[in-house]
Design a protein around this motif. Sequence first.
Motif, PDB file in Angstrom:
ATOM      1  N   LEU A  27       0.839  -1.203   0.000  1.00  0.00           N
ATOM      2  CA  LEU A  27       0.000   0.000   0.000  1.00  0.00           C
ATOM      3  C   LEU A  27       0.873   1.252   0.000  1.00  0.00           C
ATOM      4  CD1 LEU A  27      -2.904   1.156   0.254  1.00  0.00           C
ATOM      5  CD2 LEU A  27      -2.560   1.111   2.731  1.00  0.00           C
ATOM      6  N   THR A  30       2.621   1.955  -3.390  1.00  0.00           N
ATOM      7  CA  THR A  30       1.795   2.425  -4.503  1.00  0.00           C
ATOM      8  C   THR A  30       1.618   3.940  -4.489  1.00  0.00           C
ATOM      9  OG1 THR A  30      -0.233   2.096  -3.209  1.00  0.00           O
ATOM     10  CG2 THR A  30       0.500   0.258  -4.597  1.00  0.00           C
ATOM     11  N   TYR A  31       2.058   4.593  -3.406  1.00  0.00           N
ATOM     12  CA  TYR A  31       1.863   6.037  -3.315  1.00  0.00           C
ATOM     13  C   TYR A  31       2.715   6.748  -4.363  1.00  0.00           C
ATOM     14  CZ  TYR A  31       1.251  10.661  -1.290  1.00  0.00           C
ATOM     15  OH  TYR A  31       0.939  11.989  -1.090  1.00  0.00           O
ATOM     16  N   ARG A  32       2.124   7.683  -5.021  1.00  0.00           N
ATOM     17  CA  ARG A  32       2.756   8.332  -6.179  1.00  0.00           C
ATOM     18  C   ARG A  32       3.971   9.169  -5.785  1.00  0.00           C
ATOM     19  NH1 ARG A  32      -0.388  12.576 -10.210  1.00  0.00           N
ATOM     20  NH2 ARG A  32       1.396  13.085 -11.562  1.00  0.00           N
ATOM     21  N   PHE A 125      -7.827   0.221  -0.304  1.00  0.00           N
ATOM     22  CA  PHE A 125      -7.370  -0.026  -1.672  1.00  0.00           C
ATOM     23  C   PHE A 125      -6.197   0.878  -2.042  1.00  0.00           C
ATOM     24  CE2 PHE A 125     -11.771  -1.635  -1.967  1.00  0.00           C
ATOM     25  CZ  PHE A 125     -11.499  -2.900  -2.447  1.00  0.00           C
ATOM     26  N   ASN A 126      -6.170   2.080  -1.489  1.00  0.00           N
ATOM     27  CA  ASN A 126      -5.062   2.993  -1.752  1.00  0.00           C
ATOM     28  C   ASN A 126      -4.860   3.887  -0.538  1.00  0.00           C
ATOM     29  OD1 ASN A 126      -6.897   5.379  -2.143  1.00  0.00           O
ATOM     30  ND2 ASN A 126      -7.552   4.160  -3.904  1.00  0.00           N
ATOM     31  N   LEU A 127      -3.758   4.625  -0.541  1.00  0.00           N
ATOM     32  CA  LEU A 127      -3.385   5.416   0.618  1.00  0.00           C
ATOM     33  C   LEU A 127      -4.356   6.573   0.889  1.00  0.00           C
ATOM     34  CD1 LEU A 127      -1.090   4.973   2.574  1.00  0.00           C
ATOM     35  CD2 LEU A 127       0.251   6.699   1.368  1.00  0.00           C
ATOM     36  N   SER A 128      -5.112   6.974  -0.136  1.00  0.00           N
ATOM     37  CA  SER A 128      -6.071   8.059   0.065  1.00  0.00           C
ATOM     38  C   SER A 128      -7.205   7.641   1.004  1.00  0.00           C
ATOM     39  CB  SER A 128      -6.651   8.508  -1.277  1.00  0.00           C
ATOM     40  OG  SER A 128      -7.381   7.458  -1.894  1.00  0.00           O
ATOM     41  N   GLU A 129      -7.392   6.339   1.210  1.00  0.00           N
ATOM     42  CA  GLU A 129      -8.425   5.854   2.123  1.00  0.00           C
ATOM     43  C   GLU A 129      -7.937   5.835   3.570  1.00  0.00           C
ATOM     44  OE1 GLU A 129     -10.270   2.212   0.923  1.00  0.00           O
ATOM     45  OE2 GLU A 129     -10.152   2.708  -1.184  1.00  0.00           O
TER      46      GLU A 129
END
Length: 276
Positions: A27, A30-32, A125-129
Amino acid sequence: MTSYQAASSPAYALEDEAWWVQRWVELLNTYRFKKRLERGRIYAREGHILSLEYKGAKVTALVQGTAEEPYKLSIWLDAFSDEDWNYVIDSLSEQAIYSAQLLAGEMPAEIEAVFTANGLSLYPFNLSEVHSKCSCPDPKNPCKHIAAVYYQLGDFFREDPFVLFQLRGRSRDSILDALRQRRQSSAVPSETSLVSEDSGATAELRTASSGLNLQQFWAYSEPLDPELVVITPAETTVLDVLGRMPLPPEDAPVVMGHLKEIYRAAAQQAIMQALG
């Protein structure tokens, strides 16, 4: 902390970690904007995290930045509702292997499938969550202080995978208690039916008590219904009774850790075998 010692690679990669730690690592990877996370990883490695604790489903921390006073921050996930958790626990209790592993402190490898089957996702699902807030003046999120705690959480997940459940709204004890209650409640109907079906036989035994054979009083030729038996791991082991090991300080933790792992694995196998 040994989770992020290699600063040469921008990715936080550990092949030999438990799968739940690897999922958290994936996770993060995957951070941009990896430079921001890299600064946080350095902060964590250098000991800038002064404290980290759980308050309900939130993680709160104090991180020392460039200012004199440390920054306060919190990190949290969207907690599941009580109804969602009831569905999940019902599903877990239906599989003896899940109950055995969780009661032994192990995170089942297929547990994500249980959440998915109930329309939920244990991991974001992604770090924004992953919601977070920091008192520092940096307008970007995550700042390096939040990023440092992200990496520290990887260590916490390694030590206690039940932290993931707590971030979703349920503590370790509440989940284990609910699983035990499910198994106990499932045994009640079986016990009631056995009593009603055998009431006639019980009456006959009472009238024939004068002819009892005391040597065979406790003998029972029929197999026991496994649903009537509730099995939980022992709260203490021989290691707890023996106490501190008479070994050199540098060797005792290693030996004790190895023996605890053996006891944990043995307890898990025993519970799995007992539950069938």
